[in-house]
Write an enzyme that holds these catalytic residues in place. Structure first.
Site, PDB file in Angstrom:
ATOM      1  CG  HIS A  13      -0.343   0.039   2.519  1.00 49.79           C
ATOM      2  ND1 HIS A  13      -0.068   1.175   3.211  1.00 49.79           N
ATOM      3  CD2 HIS A  13       0.107  -0.968   3.291  1.00 49.79           C
ATOM      4  CE1 HIS A  13       0.497   0.876   4.359  1.00 49.79           C
ATOM      5  NE2 HIS A  13       0.628  -0.423   4.445  1.00 49.79           N
ATOM      6  CB  ALA A 428      -2.235  18.694   4.158  1.00 51.48           C
ATOM      7  CB  SER A 557      -5.312  16.578   4.000  1.00 51.95           C
ATOM      8  OG  SER A 557      -6.429  15.850   4.431  1.00 51.95           O
TER       9      SER A 557
END
Lengths: 612, 48
Positions: A13, A428, A557
């Site tokens: 992943h 973020a 984010s």
């Protein structure tokens, strides 16, 4: 003559590519940002292309490609597990073995990487070198850290065999000291509870951590008695009778259900007190184990600094507890602590082996460039995009843009903030962020439900001017990558009126002067911002403080639930128009929602984004 | 494919699993009650 090493992580992943020049990370990105599939495990072809384009080089200019784990050793572990659980694991055997043995299977990952690189026609493919999974994590934690020497702790689900490793990092060398092996895994314990509480494994662990403060750790003793035996040195042994991940494709089964009073929560079903308390309990145990591991790291190495990586190092509450414990003078966490960071770590490990130096050591700064290692878009590119779509915009000089955005935020507006290079890692950090006013008590709920379309219990994180962080948070050190949780400072707390609220209703209780980023236990996941780590973002925070007196912004984010963080102007504009974001600051262009043409799509975009 | 896998599982993996569990504990599932630590010496290092 500088030397380049390309790192790749793939096929599980969060596939990613990273490029290292003379031991310094210069470009890195996750494939999901390009393909728009969250946690995309496919070969990171577009991320590789981006990394090379960023430096204007071809594969022929790269000295070596580093792959982040050893497929053959990992297969031995898979085989040992399949054989070791026979005859009760045929389902797993039937589903797992073909995935490993087919022509393009995981066992041949290195050959697949070579083939993919060749077919991408990016130049002559150099030698491909394999590094072990935990070595990649350890390298990602230590080599870019600001420390000449440090204890290094890596904790995750599993790589090949190791699930927890302890290292001693010195200059350009990492010495392995000790490990805990599969199936005993703190990461998988946490994932088992994530699964049992109805969230997705390898994705929903963050939600479980956010859920924990709503509950009481009333199952913690039961977990310690039945599921995991924890020694004072943090090492642990799990009772595998309660877990299904050895013999099936699920994490828990009947024994777990019997222990915790019934079946697992249905995904997207209502959250009950049991899930709150389970989350609080496994978080409590996780923190205890992490503190024990950190204590051992200190004792075994004698170092006063600690570097962390591995998926469990994204548990910023546990990280905060390690910092608060005072065991170490300082803790540094790799911002891409999960498997994406393995690409960077593998590249760094190979670069150091080939004689690279750690030139940044002694500067007091790390080598991560604020984790801003992804693609940037210049004003010309942004203007081309906006004009081609006939999107109304205002082109401003940078000072005016910052001032207008700060004014809008102070006025309660929600702003999409798209500036400079994209972040590497799951957070973020002010390059692809949605921002809001933390003083507004309604902001948390509004951003969750109207912007992110996600569960209402999830907290938001504050970004704060580093110089003023101590006025707002009980933080012992800087937290540039939003990977430490700290309590909101007493000076910012407000008297809490006893309402008798429980569960999600606790959210409505105002606890501080910055309620939108204060969790129900008075904590916050802090990002400290300095002028050198992100100049534009720092200027915005400074302008917001000048208007409001508050040096803090809500930072989440730039995406909606289930979607990867935006990468390009197109991604950003699409997200802006699909949500109730009021304003988009993209480069030096400011877009007001009220001036945009009506947005329509042929299909229901929400149905196309799988829930996370 | 499925019959072949079932055949392999029953006639190879299962006896092998039983035999290996008779002589040792390949997945270290048995709890060592007297153990003071579960740390083991590191096998980490270079890939194969």
């Amino acid at each position: 003559m500088s030397e380049l090493v390309l790192g790749i992580s793939a096929f599980y992943h969060d596939s990613a590519a990273a490029l290292v020049r003379d031991g310094v990370p210069v470009a890195a990105a996750q494939e999901e940002r390009f393909t728009r599939k969250r946690h995309d495990p496919s070969f990171p072809a577009q991320a590789v292309r981006y990394c090379l384009d960023e430096l204007g080089v071809s594969l022929g200019d790269v000295a070596a490609v580093a792959y982040y784990e050893d497929p053959r050793l990992k297969f031995r572990r898979v085989l040992a597990t399949l054989v070791g659980t026979a005859p009760t694991g045929f389902t797993s055997f039937r589903e797992t073995l073909p995935r490993w043995l087919r022509a393009d299977g995981k066992l041949r990952a290195v050959q697949v990487v070579r083939r993919e690189l060749e077919s991408a026609e990016l130049g002559t493919v150099p030698e491909i070198v394999v590094r072990r999974h935990h070595e990649s994590h350890a390298a990602s934690a230590f080599f870019p850290s600001p420390y000449r020497s440090a204890a290094v702790l890596c904790v995750d689900g599993v790589g090949e065999w190791a699930t927890t490793t302890l290292w001693h990092g010195r200059d350009t060398a990492l010495r392995p000291l000790a490990e805990i092996r599969f199936p005993h895994s703190l990461g998988l314990l946490y994932s088992a509870f994530t699964y049992f509480c109805g969230f997705k494994v390898d994705s929903g662990e963050y939600k479980l951590m956010g859920l924990a403060p709503y509950g009481r750790p009333r199952y913690a003793d039961l977990i310690r008695e039945r599921l995991i035996d924890v020694k004072p040195d943090g090492s642990f042994h799990m009772d595998m009778r309660y877990f299904e991940y050895l013999r099936g494709q699920v994490m828990t089964g009947r024994a777990f259900e019997k222990l915790f009073g019934g079946p697992r929560r249905t995904p997207e079903g209502p959250l009950t007190e049991r899930e709150f308390d389970l989350a609080a309990s496994v978080q409590d145990v996780t923190e205890e184990v992490m503190l024990g591991l950190a204590r051992t790291a200190r004792e075994r190495t004698g170092e006063s600094t600690l570097c962390l990586a591995g998926g469990v190092a994204l548990n910023c509450v546990a990280n905060g507890k390690i910092v608060d414990s005072g065991l170490f003078d300082e803790v540094w966490v790799q911002p891409a602590a999960g498997d994406a960071g393995g690409a960077l770590g593998a590249a760094l490990a190979v670069a150091m082996d080939r004689g690279a130096a750690r030139g940044h050591v002694g500067s007091g700064r790390d080598a991560m460039s604020g984790a801003l290692l992804g693609p940037a878009f210049g004003d010309a590119q942004i203007a081309d995009y906006l004009r081609s779509r006939r999107i109304p915009y205002h082109r401003l000089d940078p000072e005016r843009l910052v001032d207008d955005v700060a004014a809008a935020l102070a006025d309660g507006k929600i702003v999409g903030w798209f500036q400079d290079r994209m972040e590497f890692g799951p957070r973020a950090l002010g390059a692809r962020s949605i921002l809001g006013d933390p003083r507004d008590p309604a902001m948390q709920s509004a951003m969750n439900l109207k912007i992110k379309f996600r569960e209402s219990f999830r907290p938001f994180a504050p970004a704060v001017l580093a110089a003023e962080a101590k006025d707002y948070f009980d933080l012992r050190q800087e937290s540039p990558y939003m990977l430490l949780v700290a309590q909101v400072a007493a000076a910012q707390q407000v008297p809490v009126t006893e309402t008798g609220a429980t569960g999600i209703d606790l959210l409505r209780v105002r606890r501080s002067t910055i309620p939108a980023v204060t969790h129900v236990d008075g904590s916050a996941r802090v990002q400290t911002v300095t002028p050198d780590s992100n100049p534009a973002y720092h200027k915005l925070l400074t302008a917001f403080r000048a208007r409001t007196g508050c040096p803090v912004l809500v930072n989440t984010s730039f995406n909606v639930r289930g979607e990867p963080i935006v990468r390009s102007p197109h991604d950003a504009y699409t997200c802006f128009m699909r949500t109730n974001i009021d304003m988009l600051a993209i480069g030096n262009f400011l877009l007001h929602k009220s001036e945009q043409p009506a947005w329509s799509e042929e299909s229901d975009w929400r149905a196309e984004i799988p829930l996370d | 494919m499925a019959p072949l896998l079932l055949f392999t599982y029953l006639l190879v993996a299962t006896p092998l699993g039983w035999a290996s569990r008779l002589v040792h504990d390949p997945l270290t599932r048995r709890r060592r009650r007297r153990a003071t630590t579960y740390w083991t010496a590191s096998s980490e290092g270079r890939g194969t």
